[in-house]
Design an enzyme around this catalytic site. Structure first.
Site, PDB file in Angstrom:
ATOM      1  N   ARG A 249     -12.374  -0.707  -4.643  1.00 60.36           N
ATOM      2  CA  ARG A 249     -11.875  -1.003  -5.990  1.00 60.36           C
ATOM      3  C   ARG A 249     -13.061  -2.160  -6.486  1.00 60.36           C
ATOM      4  NH1 ARG A 249      -8.688   2.386  -5.484  1.00 60.36           N
ATOM      5  NH2 ARG A 249      -6.697   2.028  -5.381  1.00 60.36           N
ATOM      6  N   GLU A 278     -10.506  -0.219 -15.202  1.00 53.01           N
ATOM      7  CA  GLU A 278     -10.454   0.987 -15.290  1.00 53.01           C
ATOM      8  C   GLU A 278      -9.500   1.098 -16.190  1.00 53.01           C
ATOM      9  OE1 GLU A 278      -9.911   3.084 -11.600  1.00 53.01           O
ATOM     10  OE2 GLU A 278     -11.872   2.189 -10.824  1.00 53.01           O
ATOM     11  N   HIS A 296     -13.701   7.387 -10.824  1.00 53.67           N
ATOM     12  CA  HIS A 296     -12.722   7.034  -9.807  1.00 53.67           C
ATOM     13  C   HIS A 296     -12.052   8.349  -9.460  1.00 53.67           C
ATOM     14  CE1 HIS A 296      -9.735   4.142  -8.066  1.00 53.67           C
ATOM     15  NE2 HIS A 296      -9.929   5.184  -7.204  1.00 53.67           N
TER      16      HIS A 296
HETATM   17  O1  LIG Z   1      -8.175   5.283  -5.061  1.00 51.64           O
HETATM   18  C1  LIG Z   1      -7.603   5.844  -4.327  1.00 51.64           C
HETATM   19  C2  LIG Z   1      -6.521   5.343  -3.538  1.00 51.64           C
HETATM   20  O2  LIG Z   1      -5.643   4.474  -3.832  1.00 51.64           O
HETATM   21  O3  LIG Z   1      -5.946   6.396  -2.732  1.00 51.64           O
END
Ligand SMILES: O=CC(=O)O
Length: 342
Positions: A249, A278, A296
């Site tokens: 993150r 994001e 992402h």
């Molecule tokens: O970012 C991806 C997830 O949280 O699975």
């Protein structure tokens, strides 16, 4: 009357299995709200979500109804019978689990489902950052062949030391992939991991991890204790010319400190799949051509999406049938009371 489950987010990969899974055991309702206030008022008698006992959730629902922050959770607990949130995703930082705990709502996530996809994304970022492959491809596509690539600025992967912060499923899978080069693998986790291979060397602090790593890769969940965990001090503890990878993150890293270190060359490059805000990407990041930046997509492959959907829906179904599902997030595993049971 069948209990009602609400889908806050799409089912894309397991439509057929999904219909079968809930046939005869729950009424499935789709999110129709176009605002947060409509969402919350819709649990009231005669509203479209009346009788909902559990939710399936994807982060995409935030665009319409916002994050599941404390005000939303409290309002949900006041107006509805919802006692289970089945998050599709390993990350659940968009759900205030503390508020859920206070209000007797349990949250499950989908650990394991995207381990391979995320670990291979991290591997790609590492190779690309060391060898400048993403920059080279951008150069070719723009018709400039090798400019501005400079082989003298690129490095072999083999023999370098990889520091892994957080040796959960993704961190360990990445460790296995990187060990194949071979690389030396050091890691720091809250606890020394049990049953990991001997070649995974535990170090006792983040500082020690940063001292030893040529490449630092982040694999911890975002929560109060990990936000900003990699800041100025940690980045400056890395050797000059190190590489930073983040597929967990964005908020785990102090972005300003990271950009300063790119500007003065302390970090030779960064490989990022995640950002603090994001989908916004700080435009300064785009000015470092040697960096590899992804939107992402780390955990997203057809296989992992299928597994994620089945896992999240499986947890939802188990709750509807038996009052409790699997994969309860660690913060809520202790002190599970009857309030969560149907
Ligand atoms: O970012 C991806 C997830 O949280 O699975």
């Amino acid at each position: 009357m069948l209990p009602c489950v609400l889908l806050c987010g799409e089912i894309e990969y397991v439509q057929d299995e999904f219909k079968e899974m809930f046939h005869g055991i729950a009424e499935v309702v789709h999110l129709v709200s176009e605002s947060r206030s409509h969402f919350l008022s819709s649990f009231e008698p005669d509203g479209p979500y009346e009788g909902t006992v559990a939710l399936y959730r994807r982060n995409t629902s935030s665009k319409v109804i916002g994050k599941f922050d404390a005000p939303l959770i409290h309002a949900l607990a006041d107006t509805s019978k919802v006692r289970w949130i089945a998050q599709n995703g390993s990350g659940y930082d968009e759900i205030d689990v503390q508020a859920c705990k206070e209000r007797g709502i349990l949250v499950s996530n989908t650990p394991r489902a995207n381990e391979d996809a995320t670990a291979t994304t991290t591997l790609y970022l590492m190779i690309s950052c060391l060898r400048h492959f993403s920059m080279a491809e951008r150069s070719l596509r723009s018709g400039t062949w090798k400019t501005p690539c400079d082989a003298a600025q690129t490095h072999d992967v083999t023999g370098r030391t990889l520091g892994i912060l957080g040796l959960g499923g993704i961190g360990l899978r990445f460790a296995h992939l990187a060990h194949a080069f071979p690389m030396r693998i050091v890691y720091f986790s809250r606890r020394k991991a049990e049953s990991v291979p001997d070649w995974c060397e535990y170090v006792s602090s983040v500082e020690e991890l940063c001292k030893q790593a040529d490449v630092l890769s982040l694999h911890v969940p975002l929560n109060q204790s990990t936000a900003g965990m990699i800041g100025e001090k940690e980045i400056r503890t890395l050797r000059r010319g190190s590489v930073l990878l983040n597929t967990s993150r964005g908020r785990i890293v102090d972005q300003e400190a990271m950009i300063r270190a790119l500007e003065d060359g302390h970090l030779s490059s960064v490989g990022l799949d995640v950002y603090p805000d994001e989908p916004r990407v700080d435009p300064r990041l785009l000015t470092f051509p040697q960096c590899t930046l992804l939107p992402h997509i780390g955990g997203e492959s057809a296989e992992s999406w299928r597994t994620r959907e089945l896992q999240a829906l499986g947890n939802l179904k188990a709750f509807v049938l038996g009052g409790i599902g699997e994969d309860i997030v660690p913060e809520l595993k202790t002190g599970i009371g009857n309030s969560a049971i149907l």
